[in-house]
Design an enzyme around this catalytic site. Structure first.
Site, mmCIF file in Angstrom:
data_model
loop_
_atom_site.group_PDB
_atom_site.id
_atom_site.type_symbol
_atom_site.label_atom_id
_atom_site.label_comp_id
_atom_site.label_asym_id
_atom_site.label_seq_id
_atom_site.Cartn_x
_atom_site.Cartn_y
_atom_site.Cartn_z
ATOM 1 N N GLY A 34 -31.506 -17.969 0.029
ATOM 2 C CA GLY A 34 -32.407 -17.767 -1.103
ATOM 3 C C GLY A 34 -31.678 -17.986 -2.410
ATOM 4 O O GLY A 34 -30.466 -18.215 -2.447
ATOM 5 N N GLY A 36 -31.871 -16.727 -6.812
ATOM 6 C CA GLY A 36 -32.462 -15.869 -7.827
ATOM 7 C C GLY A 36 -31.967 -16.267 -9.198
ATOM 8 O O GLY A 36 -31.376 -17.342 -9.386
ATOM 9 N N GLY A 37 -32.214 -15.387 -10.179
ATOM 10 C CA GLY A 37 -31.860 -15.704 -11.549
ATOM 11 C C GLY A 37 -30.369 -15.777 -11.785
ATOM 12 O O GLY A 37 -29.914 -16.441 -12.715
ATOM 13 N N MET A 38 -29.579 -15.088 -10.959
ATOM 14 C CA MET A 38 -28.134 -15.046 -11.175
ATOM 15 C C MET A 38 -27.334 -15.925 -10.223
ATOM 16 O O MET A 38 -26.238 -16.356 -10.553
ATOM 17 C CB MET A 38 -27.624 -13.604 -11.048
ATOM 18 C CG MET A 38 -27.958 -12.709 -12.216
ATOM 19 S SD MET A 38 -27.289 -11.043 -11.996
ATOM 20 C CE MET A 38 -25.526 -11.391 -11.892
ATOM 21 N N LYS A 56 -22.940 -14.701 -1.807
ATOM 22 C CA LYS A 56 -23.690 -14.890 -3.050
ATOM 23 C C LYS A 56 -22.786 -15.551 -4.083
ATOM 24 O O LYS A 56 -21.727 -15.032 -4.424
ATOM 25 C CB LYS A 56 -24.191 -13.539 -3.571
ATOM 26 C CG LYS A 56 -25.050 -13.623 -4.826
ATOM 27 C CD LYS A 56 -25.582 -12.231 -5.176
ATOM 28 C CE LYS A 56 -26.499 -12.267 -6.378
ATOM 29 N NZ LYS A 56 -27.041 -10.906 -6.692
ATOM 30 N N ASP A 150 -33.468 -1.733 -10.343
ATOM 31 C CA ASP A 150 -34.374 -2.825 -9.963
ATOM 32 C C ASP A 150 -34.833 -2.659 -8.521
ATOM 33 O O ASP A 150 -34.860 -3.622 -7.751
ATOM 34 C CB ASP A 150 -33.689 -4.180 -10.161
ATOM 35 C CG ASP A 150 -34.686 -5.338 -10.231
ATOM 36 O OD1 ASP A 150 -35.875 -5.090 -10.554
ATOM 37 O OD2 ASP A 150 -34.286 -6.488 -9.960
#
Length: 331
Positions: A34, A36-38, A56, A150
């Protein structure tokens, strides 16, 4: 973590071509899980220990000082947490200057967000058990003065055995340390963010209890308690409105359980459960047929007799932040 069918690629930044990614250090890239924003998350094999891990990698477009500090904070915060309901961090490394990667426990399963899409509303017993598990993880984090900030279904993974795993401490705040918030910005996701975060107040663990309460509400009803035509109205609604109780959407939900959900998502954090442990105690009492909250800490702070202050709205520039980084469609 569900895998994508795309070939693993190297995240080079906006407007630039990607390169095929095969290996980072001793980690052989197997597939992309996946993005994400980071950063981008890959499934990889640790060739030395012969086990699968989640890797990651921080996006190049995100490599500024604040983003790097958040990424390192995620590693440091999660590394402190040794809990069966929190995704473990194994390692952190640096590929090149200011480009970091994080090696985490690989979870065979999917996100709670996907499970909600597929099967909500949940059986009451299933929703209670998952809420109990995540409450346990939050209590462990809060005991170390770490607030996730979050909590949402996308950041709760569900293993094939049905166990929850809390992940993504990228917005976490260590209460005793300096905040990594950028001036004028509020961190969180619009559907799950607490009123005090919307108002820009200092947060504590009760913000996570609120977000988990919204998630609990969603598992039980397949609905979210707040809606708005845009991000501004969505956020403003939680400052001015009390949500409909869960039994109004699903009449078979017992009133005592609905009361627990309502206390988790109380607008005033002084009226919420003080800790994840308190949530667990309330759920256990419900399971035993006791619908009282006597002796359960609700706020951890003494109520003060004072004239209520008129609540103010927040500037529209806050909404523009969410439009840029946390659009309504993102959960």
């Amino acid at each position: 973590m569900p895998e994508t069918k795309e070939s693993p690629t190297w995240p080079l930044g906006k407007g630039r071509k990607t390169e095929k990614l095969e290996k980072i250090g001793r980690y052989r890239i197997m597939s992309q899980l996946g993005a994400g924003g980071m950063g981008v998350v890959y499934k990889a094999e640790d060739e030395m220990l012969k086990r699968c891990v989640a890797l990651k990698v921080l996006l190049e477009s995100s490599t500024n000082q604040v983003q790097n500090e958040r990424f390192l904070l995620e590693a440091q915060a999660t590394a402190k947490l040794n809990h069966p309901i929190i995704v473990a961090v194994y390692d952190i490394g640096q590929i090149e200057q200011d480009k970091f990667y994080l090696v985490m426990e690989y979870i065979e399963g999917t996100s709670l967000k996907d499970v909600i899409t597929e099967k909500a509303p949940f059986k009451i017993s299933e929703a209670i058990e998952l809420t109990r598990q995540v409450s346990s993880a939050l209590h462990a984090a809060h005991t170390l003065n770490i607030v996730h900030r979050d909590i949402k279904p996308a950041n709760i993974l569900i293993t094939k055995a049905g166990m929850a795993k809390v992940t993504d401490f990228g917005l976490a705040k260590i209460i005793t340390g300096a905040s990594l918030s950028i001036s004028g910005q509020i961190l969180g996701t619009p559907y799950y963010i607490s009123p005090e975060q919307v108002e820009g107040k200092k947060v504590d663990g009760r913000a996570d209890i609120y977000a988990l309460g919204i998630t609990f509400y969603q598992m039980l009803t397949n609905k979210l308690p707040f809606h708005g035509e845009d991000v501004y109205n969505l956020l403003f609604a939680r400052l001015k409105q009390d949500p409909q109780p869960v039994e109004s959407h699903r009449p078979e939900i017992p009133a005592p359980l609905s009361k627990i959900v309502s206390k988790m998502i109380a607008r005033d954090r002084e009226n919420r459960f003080a800790t994840g442990e308190a949530v667990i105690e309330a759920l256990n009492r419900f399971a035993q047929g006791d619908d009282s909250f006597d002796g359960i800490a609700l706020s951890g702070h003494k109520e003060k007799n004072k004239t209520p202050k008129k609540k103010k709205g927040f500037p529209r520039k806050v909404a523009s932040f969410f439009l840029a980084f946390s659009p309504i469609g993102r959960e």
